[in-house]
Design an enzyme around this catalytic site. Sequence first.
Site, PDB file in Angstrom:
ATOM      1  N   LEU A 124      41.599  40.722  43.382  1.00 57.43           N
ATOM      2  CA  LEU A 124      42.833  40.935  42.635  1.00 57.43           C
ATOM      3  C   LEU A 124      42.625  40.379  41.234  1.00 57.43           C
ATOM      4  O   LEU A 124      41.926  39.374  41.049  1.00 57.43           O
ATOM      5  CB  LEU A 124      44.007  40.201  43.298  1.00 57.43           C
ATOM      6  CG  LEU A 124      44.479  40.693  44.672  1.00 57.43           C
ATOM      7  CD1 LEU A 124      45.592  39.779  45.186  1.00 57.43           C
ATOM      8  CD2 LEU A 124      44.967  42.140  44.612  1.00 57.43           C
ATOM      9  N   ASP A 125      43.223  41.034  40.237  1.00 56.15           N
ATOM     10  CA  ASP A 125      43.173  40.493  38.887  1.00 56.15           C
ATOM     11  C   ASP A 125      43.738  39.084  38.879  1.00 56.15           C
ATOM     12  O   ASP A 125      44.606  38.741  39.691  1.00 56.15           O
ATOM     13  CB  ASP A 125      43.998  41.361  37.929  1.00 56.15           C
ATOM     14  CG  ASP A 125      43.394  42.747  37.722  1.00 56.15           C
ATOM     15  OD1 ASP A 125      42.186  42.906  37.971  1.00 56.15           O
ATOM     16  OD2 ASP A 125      44.140  43.658  37.314  1.00 56.15           O
ATOM     17  N   ARG A 126      43.288  38.280  37.942  1.00 56.00           N
ATOM     18  CA  ARG A 126      43.800  36.910  37.823  1.00 56.00           C
ATOM     19  C   ARG A 126      45.330  36.884  37.793  1.00 56.00           C
ATOM     20  O   ARG A 126      45.977  36.053  38.431  1.00 56.00           O
ATOM     21  CB  ARG A 126      43.265  36.265  36.540  1.00 56.00           C
ATOM     22  CG  ARG A 126      43.816  34.859  36.306  1.00 56.00           C
ATOM     23  CD  ARG A 126      43.731  34.471  34.839  1.00 56.00           C
ATOM     24  NE  ARG A 126      42.381  34.151  34.410  1.00 56.00           N
ATOM     25  CZ  ARG A 126      41.845  32.932  34.459  1.00 56.00           C
ATOM     26  NH1 ARG A 126      42.557  31.912  34.947  1.00 56.00           N
ATOM     27  NH2 ARG A 126      40.623  32.710  34.024  1.00 56.00           N
ATOM     28  N   THR A 128      47.487  38.986  38.963  1.00 62.49           N
ATOM     29  CA  THR A 128      48.149  39.591  40.124  1.00 62.49           C
ATOM     30  C   THR A 128      48.160  38.591  41.271  1.00 62.49           C
ATOM     31  O   THR A 128      47.188  37.873  41.500  1.00 62.49           O
ATOM     32  CB  THR A 128      47.412  40.867  40.563  1.00 62.49           C
ATOM     33  OG1 THR A 128      47.365  41.782  39.472  1.00 62.49           O
ATOM     34  CG2 THR A 128      48.117  41.529  41.733  1.00 62.49           C
ATOM     35  N   ARG A 224      48.420  49.587  37.015  1.00 62.82           N
ATOM     36  CA  ARG A 224      48.878  49.264  35.667  1.00 62.82           C
ATOM     37  C   ARG A 224      48.781  50.482  34.743  1.00 62.82           C
ATOM     38  O   ARG A 224      49.705  50.757  33.965  1.00 62.82           O
ATOM     39  CB  ARG A 224      48.058  48.087  35.120  1.00 62.82           C
ATOM     40  CG  ARG A 224      48.192  46.837  35.983  1.00 62.82           C
ATOM     41  CD  ARG A 224      47.132  45.792  35.698  1.00 62.82           C
ATOM     42  NE  ARG A 224      47.276  45.230  34.363  1.00 62.82           N
ATOM     43  CZ  ARG A 224      46.450  44.309  33.877  1.00 62.82           C
ATOM     44  NH1 ARG A 224      45.433  43.857  34.614  1.00 62.82           N
ATOM     45  NH2 ARG A 224      46.636  43.834  32.667  1.00 62.82           N
TER      46      ARG A 224
END
Length: 280
Positions: A124-126, A128, A224
């Site tokens: 997961l993105d930082r 998120t 996104r």
Amino acid sequence: MTDKVRLDHYLCKQHPDISRGFLQKLIARDQVLVNGNVEKSGFKVTGDEQIEVLYDFSAIGKVPEIELPILFEDKNLLVVDKPSGVLSHALTKFHTEPSVASFLRQRMKQDPDGDIRFGIVHRLDRITSGVMICAKNHQTLSDLQQQFAKRSVEKVYQAVVTGTPNELEAVIDIPIERNPKAPATYRPGQDGKPSSTHYRVTKSCGAHSLLELKPKTGRTHQLRVHLQYIGHPIVGDIIYNSEPADRLFLHASDITITYDGERRTFSAATPPEFEEFVSC
């Protein structure tokens, strides 16, 4: 030591704070000597050898220990609820910021005789938050990676977006490609990889809406980019032209995998600020 083990595995036992990948690179660069000789990672060690590592590990800062909410854990799996702001894995070999990967290594130390081949199954993105599944051994890691590759894993996200989509439920089917003008970002593009997202509006107060998102593909920044494309970017996503906020309002709420011969869903409650943001 009576049983022979691989050289890289032996070094992992001696240096539990260092990743096996980095130790393997040291071996490949001839920076590990066994009785004065250069050997391969698969060289069998008995424990009676004189092993010298030609590297100063003090150059690598110690990663602080962290605690993460655990949703499920057994001998094969560790499922956590990753907070927004926490990395999935270190940015570089020398990065000392805690991450989900460092948390996994931290917990695996409690079982020094366990399988040292483990890892992050997905990321997961930082910015998120939400469910992340980690494998505690090689077999589980391989099995889950195959499920992700075959797209048999079902993922559900929650997001707060600006405005209210005209269609309260629809599928966004737009290819995504890397943006050459800003290589760290992505954009819709006919030459990009096929990308599909199902969304459903679950709550709206006009200025903002709470959406349930089900990605059919797993492209980087897919949700996104898709939501920006339809004119309703995720709140807090300033990279994709949304309004600023204290965090990105994107949360991985559910992941369904096949485990122990049955379908299992792991869930992380949506942060309360999501509902508060769309309160009318």
